[in-house]
Design a protein around this motif. Structure first.
Motif, PDB file in Angstrom:
ATOM      1  N   GLN A  20      46.581  24.214  61.653  1.00 18.86           N
ATOM      2  CA  GLN A  20      46.406  24.371  60.209  1.00 18.86           C
ATOM      3  C   GLN A  20      46.948  23.159  59.459  1.00 18.86           C
ATOM      4  O   GLN A  20      46.320  22.648  58.537  1.00 18.86           O
ATOM      5  CB  GLN A  20      47.097  25.650  59.728  1.00 18.86           C
ATOM      6  CG  GLN A  20      46.976  25.900  58.249  1.00 18.86           C
ATOM      7  CD  GLN A  20      45.543  26.069  57.787  1.00 18.86           C
ATOM      8  OE1 GLN A  20      44.702  26.598  58.508  1.00 18.86           O
ATOM      9  NE2 GLN A  20      45.241  25.598  56.590  1.00 18.86           N
ATOM     10  N   ARG A  23      44.543  20.211  59.734  1.00 18.29           N
ATOM     11  CA  ARG A  23      43.400  20.379  58.816  1.00 18.29           C
ATOM     12  C   ARG A  23      43.803  20.065  57.379  1.00 18.29           C
ATOM     13  O   ARG A  23      43.066  19.407  56.647  1.00 18.29           O
ATOM     14  CB  ARG A  23      42.844  21.806  58.907  1.00 18.29           C
ATOM     15  CG  ARG A  23      41.953  22.036  60.103  1.00 18.29           C
ATOM     16  CD  ARG A  23      41.228  23.359  60.022  1.00 18.29           C
ATOM     17  NE  ARG A  23      42.113  24.503  60.176  1.00 18.29           N
ATOM     18  CZ  ARG A  23      42.413  25.068  61.324  1.00 18.29           C
ATOM     19  NH1 ARG A  23      41.923  24.613  62.444  1.00 18.29           N
ATOM     20  NH2 ARG A  23      43.214  26.107  61.377  1.00 18.29           N
ATOM     21  N   GLU A  24      44.988  20.545  56.981  1.00 20.71           N
ATOM     22  CA  GLU A  24      45.467  20.285  55.620  1.00 20.71           C
ATOM     23  C   GLU A  24      45.649  18.793  55.364  1.00 20.71           C
ATOM     24  O   GLU A  24      45.264  18.292  54.313  1.00 20.71           O
ATOM     25  CB  GLU A  24      46.789  21.016  55.374  1.00 20.71           C
ATOM     26  CG  GLU A  24      46.659  22.513  55.273  1.00 20.71           C
ATOM     27  CD  GLU A  24      48.011  23.219  55.243  1.00 20.71           C
ATOM     28  OE1 GLU A  24      49.064  22.545  55.294  1.00 20.71           O
ATOM     29  OE2 GLU A  24      48.007  24.466  55.187  1.00 20.71           O
ATOM     30  N   MET A  26      44.168  16.307  56.827  1.00 23.83           N
ATOM     31  CA  MET A  26      42.863  15.657  56.795  1.00 23.83           C
ATOM     32  C   MET A  26      42.174  15.893  55.450  1.00 23.83           C
ATOM     33  O   MET A  26      41.605  14.973  54.862  1.00 23.83           O
ATOM     34  CB  MET A  26      41.994  16.148  57.953  1.00 23.83           C
ATOM     35  CG  MET A  26      42.497  15.662  59.306  1.00 23.83           C
ATOM     36  SD  MET A  26      41.635  16.396  60.712  1.00 23.83           S
ATOM     37  CE  MET A  26      40.025  15.659  60.529  1.00 23.83           C
ATOM     38  N   GLU A  27      42.245  17.117  54.952  1.00 24.15           N
ATOM     39  CA  GLU A  27      41.585  17.464  53.692  1.00 24.15           C
ATOM     40  C   GLU A  27      42.315  16.886  52.477  1.00 24.15           C
ATOM     41  O   GLU A  27      41.701  16.278  51.609  1.00 24.15           O
ATOM     42  CB  GLU A  27      41.477  18.984  53.559  1.00 24.15           C
ATOM     43  CG  GLU A  27      40.490  19.604  54.521  1.00 24.15           C
ATOM     44  CD  GLU A  27      40.501  21.130  54.481  1.00 24.15           C
ATOM     45  OE1 GLU A  27      41.115  21.710  53.551  1.00 24.15           O
ATOM     46  OE2 GLU A  27      39.905  21.727  55.382  1.00 24.15           O
ATOM     47  N   GLU A  28      43.627  17.086  52.415  1.00 24.88           N
ATOM     48  CA  GLU A  28      44.402  16.664  51.247  1.00 24.88           C
ATOM     49  C   GLU A  28      44.437  15.155  51.062  1.00 24.88           C
ATOM     50  O   GLU A  28      44.439  14.660  49.941  1.00 24.88           O
ATOM     51  CB  GLU A  28      45.844  17.178  51.361  1.00 24.88           C
ATOM     52  CG  GLU A  28      45.991  18.665  51.169  1.00 24.88           C
ATOM     53  CD  GLU A  28      47.426  19.134  51.373  1.00 24.88           C
ATOM     54  OE1 GLU A  28      48.359  18.299  51.287  1.00 24.88           O
ATOM     55  OE2 GLU A  28      47.610  20.337  51.621  1.00 24.88           O
ATOM     56  N   HIS A  29      44.500  14.440  52.186  1.00 22.25           N
ATOM     57  CA  HIS A  29      44.665  12.990  52.103  1.00 22.25           C
ATOM     58  C   HIS A  29      43.434  12.211  52.529  1.00 22.25           C
ATOM     59  O   HIS A  29      43.460  10.979  52.560  1.00 22.25           O
ATOM     60  CB  HIS A  29      45.877  12.558  52.931  1.00 22.25           C
ATOM     61  CG  HIS A  29      47.151  13.198  52.487  1.00 22.25           C
ATOM     62  ND1 HIS A  29      47.809  12.832  51.328  1.00 22.25           N
ATOM     63  CD2 HIS A  29      47.876  14.213  53.014  1.00 22.25           C
ATOM     64  CE1 HIS A  29      48.882  13.581  51.181  1.00 22.25           C
ATOM     65  NE2 HIS A  29      48.951  14.435  52.187  1.00 22.25           N
ATOM     66  N   GLY A  30      42.371  12.933  52.891  1.00 21.92           N
ATOM     67  CA  GLY A  30      41.138  12.272  53.305  1.00 21.92           C
ATOM     68  C   GLY A  30      41.312  11.422  54.553  1.00 21.92           C
ATOM     69  O   GLY A  30      40.696  10.368  54.680  1.00 21.92           O
ATOM     70  N   LYS A  33      40.810  12.008  61.772  1.00 16.97           N
ATOM     71  CA  LYS A  33      41.625  12.808  62.684  1.00 16.97           C
ATOM     72  C   LYS A  33      42.718  11.980  63.366  1.00 16.97           C
ATOM     73  O   LYS A  33      43.859  12.429  63.474  1.00 16.97           O
ATOM     74  CB  LYS A  33      40.747  13.486  63.735  1.00 16.97           C
ATOM     75  CG  LYS A  33      41.500  14.478  64.577  1.00 16.97           C
ATOM     76  CD  LYS A  33      40.565  15.260  65.480  1.00 16.97           C
ATOM     77  CE  LYS A  33      41.337  16.327  66.240  1.00 16.97           C
ATOM     78  NZ  LYS A  33      40.450  17.147  67.055  1.00 16.97           N
TER      79      LYS A  33
END
Length: 63
Positions: A20, A23-24, A26-30, A33
């Motif tokens: 989790q 994923r956070e 990757m999403e929050e900071h663009g 992986k």
């Protein structure tokens, strides 16, 4: 202790909380992986992090 991508992937695979968190990141900071894996390593594993022992147990030191 050294960052090893294969060990980090294995640790994350075995831990839902780390999945989790990855994923956070990757999403929050663009982040891609690979960069998110390194960031997670430095924040949760290296220098006495919460998962340091779990990470070390994946690849015991060679004598």
């Amino acid at each position: 202790m050294k960052f090893m991508k294969s060990q980090m992937k294995q640790l994350i695979k075995e831990n839902n909380e780390l999945q989790q968190r990855l994923r956070e990141l990757m999403e929050e900071h663009g982040l891609e992986k690979n960069f998110a894996l390194k960031a997670l390593y430095h924040s949760e594993v290296a220098e006495g992090g919460k998962y340091q022992l779990d990470y070390q147990e994946l690849d015991p030191p060679k004598s």
